[in-house]
Design a protein around this motif. Structure first.
Motif, PDB file in Angstrom:
ATOM      1  N   PHE A   6       0.800  -1.222   0.000  1.00 51.24           N
ATOM      2  CA  PHE A   6       0.000   0.000   0.000  1.00 51.24           C
ATOM      3  C   PHE A   6       0.831   1.270   0.000  1.00 51.24           C
ATOM      4  O   PHE A   6       0.305   2.343   0.247  1.00 51.24           O
ATOM      5  N   THR A   7       2.120   1.150  -0.254  1.00 54.50           N
ATOM      6  CA  THR A   7       2.961   2.340  -0.103  1.00 54.50           C
ATOM      7  C   THR A   7       3.176   3.071  -1.410  1.00 54.50           C
ATOM      8  O   THR A   7       4.117   3.825  -1.556  1.00 54.50           O
TER       9      THR A   7
ATOM     10  N   ILE B 207       8.938   6.563   2.569  1.00 48.61           N
ATOM     11  CA  ILE B 207       9.169   5.797   3.796  1.00 48.61           C
ATOM     12  C   ILE B 207       9.199   4.302   3.567  1.00 48.61           C
ATOM     13  O   ILE B 207       9.214   3.522   4.510  1.00 48.61           O
ATOM     14  N   GLU B 208       9.230   3.894   2.308  1.00 51.38           N
ATOM     15  CA  GLU B 208       9.260   2.445   2.059  1.00 51.38           C
ATOM     16  C   GLU B 208      10.446   1.737   2.683  1.00 51.38           C
ATOM     17  O   GLU B 208      10.281   0.696   3.308  1.00 51.38           O
TER      18      GLU B 208
ATOM     19  N   LEU C 188       1.388  -8.878  -3.381  1.00 50.86           N
ATOM     20  CA  LEU C 188       1.950  -8.005  -4.399  1.00 50.86           C
ATOM     21  C   LEU C 188       0.946  -6.963  -4.800  1.00 50.86           C
ATOM     22  O   LEU C 188      -0.253  -7.209  -4.839  1.00 50.86           O
ATOM     23  N   ARG C 189       1.472  -5.804  -5.147  1.00 48.65           N
ATOM     24  CA  ARG C 189       0.565  -4.710  -5.462  1.00 48.65           C
ATOM     25  C   ARG C 189      -0.183  -4.969  -6.748  1.00 48.65           C
ATOM     26  O   ARG C 189      -1.383  -4.996  -6.784  1.00 48.65           O
ATOM     27  N   GLU C 190       0.565  -5.113  -7.841  1.00 46.55           N
ATOM     28  CA  GLU C 190      -0.128  -5.451  -9.075  1.00 46.55           C
ATOM     29  C   GLU C 190       0.291  -6.851  -9.451  1.00 46.55           C
ATOM     30  O   GLU C 190       1.465  -7.174  -9.413  1.00 46.55           O
ATOM     31  N   TYR C 191      -0.636  -7.631  -9.872  1.00 48.36           N
ATOM     32  CA  TYR C 191      -0.309  -9.037 -10.062  1.00 48.36           C
ATOM     33  C   TYR C 191       0.688  -9.241 -11.194  1.00 48.36           C
ATOM     34  O   TYR C 191       1.480 -10.150 -11.190  1.00 48.36           O
TER      35      TYR C 191
END
Lengths: 194, 624
Positions: B240-241, B247-248, B479-482
């Protein structure tokens, strides 16, 4: 692991076992590897299926190794052919050495292993490794920093050391002679898991 | 007049004392490091850790002479809570996971069985020594000796790493010693606490021993569990970053440190937890975060671990000076002797068992390096200071200090010449001819290729299952995008194209420099097919040299982990890129042939047509 269109039949398994000498469980495991590579699910592997293996993409001899699996002029290899090629890399077991001399030579004998390696060099199949064929393989194994002249002199030196009958090419017997100090059994064997 | 001065310039050292001193120490450490690297010759003869201890000794001596009391001893808490985690985190994060899991059986064998063997062996033999009346050691009980044995047996990852940089060992060996030194923490902690509790108990029953064995498994598995938990949290958080990239990197460090602290909270193995956390989150986090965060994380980790490392060795030197020691030389000498003997025996016996299961045996030279490279370091030191006060504590402190200094200085400095000596004797026996060398390398590549095709890695079955589980469930959650891997192939393509141009230009320059062509000309007149009798020694050496530097390394030989450089900046990555570019052509040919069949496949934007079918190569960067 999902449904596969073709399952390995028992009689096929027995035939492969006899031909290659792998054990039952080894064949089953390699069959699952075969099917996981076979993205098209048609029971055969094409060259693209092999090239999908990422480590093979960065192996210098990748193309030659892939070609070794495919019989002359064909583009697909079935499971039998796959196993036949892999059988060359089975370690030589001690009890096999004393087997009957009359039967056909097992695929993983020292001589057959060397033949397999020889065929990777000898593309035109004239039973000789010419200077050009050697140069091609050398070029694949060496970085970009070596010029053609340097490579040529290395190839010349190799042939000079190995050649005994003076024909400026390496025949199979000369090839074997170069490797007599090398432990071919260990260098060309993978311990397949049971 | 004086009071006016006092108003303008006032000195308030107390206010800033603690941060000021800490910063000064770190500054000293870093300046010392610059100093060593300026002298190029030094690191080859004397490993950096020795130099750092030496600096620490000097500092300790200075403080002692100035203050006339013992200099600050390295507080065990500071070591375990602040100095050790960054080093272990960096080791775990950059650990090449493929060789690690390939050899996990061997590593665990050495770590668990080997450490226990060492601990009991050293403890029991020292107890035997204590029985000798002459040495005046009879009040050191069996339990105390075993306790001491357990803490001195631990091979220290910090020391091992710093010395192994100097000697170039192959990947398998590196991972074996390194993995062992990381994992034996679990065993050490359990044994240490076990003997501690035994010393406090009036009597020891069988139940207690069984409980201890159970505790061992609990410590290890608990550590793994906590590590996995925090790893999953970290991966999930980075999903979600996207909008706050800055700040990752922080999340990576926070979650790892939390996993360490949580494990320590429950008296589980913190080192195992933090390594597991780093290894499990790496894959998902790297897919989720931006490229810049990625670089930031790598640099910060290397920086912190480097500073920690330096500080530890300096403090070790500082703490040596002082009144903390009881110098009972017989005990100390026997400790050193037994450490060496038991380690050598342990390695021999275990390797015998290991070689039965593997075709790629651990050779004699490797065994020697494993045995001789078992360096003790700061972990032993901190553990000995944690011992409760009893009559003979200073004896143990002295023995530990000497053992550490001995292993780091003597073993650290002599390992390189000894390894070279072994190589030289090997080389004198069989000097391979050019043809042999080429053919051997040919076989190695061939074998590596066939292994990859047959999927032969020790745990392929589990890896396959894990991959399946990963693609079905984990990737969707974490994962953010598959379809993230596709962007990485675009990045890889761009990177390759950029470097390709530079490399070609450089290679062109190398071929055409006047010095090399004149060499070639003189060589060509000397070597000719018509006169086979002229086997010139120089030409042979020249060719050998060319071959050794230019033949592509096989996977197993090139070390995948290096302390000071980021992964991907080293030889193997360059080699892989070269090979990929070369085979580019053949891949393009094969795809153009089957182009007509694949016209239905959707095309990825940003990729030229010859790379379209290669989305499976998207995770190639992970190989580097």
């Amino acid at each position: 692991m999902g449904s596969r269109s073709t399952l390995l039949r028992d009689e096929e398994l027995e035939e492969i076992k006899k031909e290659t000498g792998f054990s039952h469980s080894q064949i089953t495991r390699l069959y699952s590897r075969f099917t996981s590579l076979d993205k098209g699910e048609n029971g055969t592997l094409s060259r693209e299926d092999f090239q999908r293996i990422p480590e093979l993409a960065i192996n210098p001899l990748g193309d030659r190794i892939i070609n070794a699996f495919f019989p002359e002029g064909e583009d697909q290899v079935n499971f039998r052919g796959f196993m036949r090629t892999l059988a060359h890399f089975r370690p030589i077991e001690d009890n096999e050495k004393s087997k009957d001399v009359n039967g056909p030579e097992p695929l993983n004998s020292r001589s057959n292993k060397l033949h397999f390696a020889f065929r990777l060099y000898d593309l035109d199949k004239d039973d000789k490794i010419s200077r050009d064929e050697l140069l091609q393989v050398l070029r694949m194994m060496v970085g970009v920093n070596i010029s053609d002249e340097q490579l040529g002199s290395i190839a010349d030196r190799t042939i000079q050391e190995a050649d005994q009958d003076g024909d400026s090419a390496i025949s199979f017997t000369e090839f074997v002679k170069v490797l007599e100090k090398v432990d071919v059994e260990q260098k060309m064997s993978i311990r397949f898991l049971h | 007049m004086v009071s006016a001065h006092a108003l303008l310039f006032s000195l308030d050292y107390q206010h800033v004392q603690i941060p000021f001193e800490i910063t000064l120490w770190i500054m000293l450490a870093s300046l010392a490091k610059i100093g060593f690297h300026l002298y190029n010759k030094m690191p080859t003869v004397v490993p950096e850790s020795c130099l750092l201890i030496f600096v620490g000794l000097i500092m300790g001596g200075l403080i002692y002479s100035l203050n006339d009391k013992s200099p600050p001893v390295m507080d065990s808490d500071i070591f375990f809570l602040y100095l050790l985690p960054p080093i272990v985190l960096e080791a775990g994060y950059f650990m090449p996971s493929r060789p690690f899991f390939e050899n996990i059986g061997t590593i665990l064998l050495y770590a668990v069985v080997g450490t226990m063997w060492n601990a009991f062996g050293i403890g029991l033999s020292l107890y035997g020594i204590c029985q000798v009346k002459y040495f005046n050691l009879q009040d050191v009980s069996l339990l105390h000796n075993l306790w001491f044995g357990s803490l001195i047996a631990a091979v220290d990852p910090v020391a091992v790493l710093s010395v192994f940089e100097e000697i170039h060992v192959n990947e398998k060996l590196h991972i074996l010693v390194f993995g062992e030194s990381l994992l034996n923490d679990a065993v050490t902690v359990v044994l240490y606490k076990l003997f501690k509790s035994f010393c406090e108990m009036p009597s020891i029953k069988l139940v207690d021993i069984l409980a201890a064995i159970g505790k061992f498994f609990l410590v290890g598995i608990g550590g793994i569990f906590i590590g996995l938990l925090f790893g999953v949290f970290a991966a999930f958080t980075t999903r979600f970053t996207k909008t706050i990239r800055v700040i990752e990197p922080l999340f990576v460090f926070l979650y790892s440190y939390l996993s360490y602290l949580t494990a320590e909270l429950f008296h589980l193995s913190g080192i195992v937890a933090i390594i597991t956390c780093a290894m499990s989150m790496k894959r998902y986090v790297e897919a989720n975060i931006s490229q810049k965060s990625h670089t930031t994380i790598k640099y910060f980790m290397k920086m912190w671990s480097s500073v920690s490392d330096t500080l530890i060795f300096i403090f070790l030197g500082v703490s040596t000076i002082g009144n903390n020691h009881e110098w009972n030389w017989p005990y100390i000498c026997f400790t050193i002797i037994f450490c060496l003997i038991w380690r050598a025996l342990g390695v021999l016996v275990l390797t015998f068992f290991v070689n039965k299961c593997h075709v790629n045996t651990v050779t004699r030279k490797d065994q020697f390096i494993i045995a001789y490279g078992g360096l003790r370091g700061a972990i032993c030191f901190s553990l000995v200071f944690l011992l409760p006060e009893f009559s003979r504590k200073k004896l143990f402190i002295a023995a530990t200090t000497v053992v550490i200094l001995f292993t780091v200085f003597v073993q650290g400095m002599t390992i390189r010449p000894l390894v070279d000596l072994l190589d030289v004797t090997r080389r004198r026996e069989t000097s391979p001819t050019v043809s042999e060398q080429i053919l051997i390398r040919f076989f190695d590549h061939l074998l590596a290729g066939i292994e990859d095709i047959s999927g032969h890695w020790g745990q392929y079955y589990w890896k396959d299952k894990l991959e399946y589980f990963n693609s079905r469930y984990l990737q969707k959650i974490l994962l953010r995008e598959y379809d993230q891997p596709k962007s990485s192939i675009v990045l890889l393509y761009e990177k390759l194209e950029r470097k390709h141009a530079i490399e070609l230009a450089e290679a062109g320059q190398l071929i055409h420099t006047p010095s090399s062509t004149s060499l070639l000309r003189s060589r060509e007149t000397a070597v000719s097919i018509q006169s086979p009798a002229s086997t010139n020694r120089d030409i042979m050496d020249n060719i050998q040299e060319i071959l050794t530097t230019n033949l592509y390394k096989i996977r197993r030989v090139a070390p995948a982990y290096n302390r000071y450089t980021l992964p991907g900046e080293m030889g193997t990555a360059e080699q892989a890129k070269e090979i990929l570019i070369r085979r580019h052509k053949s891949l393009r040919l094969s795809f153009s042939q089957s182009d007509s069949d694949q016209s239905q496949k959707k095309l990825h934007p940003g990729l030229p047509c010859e790379w379209q079918g290669l989305e499976h190569l998207g995770h190639l960067p992970l190989l580097f």
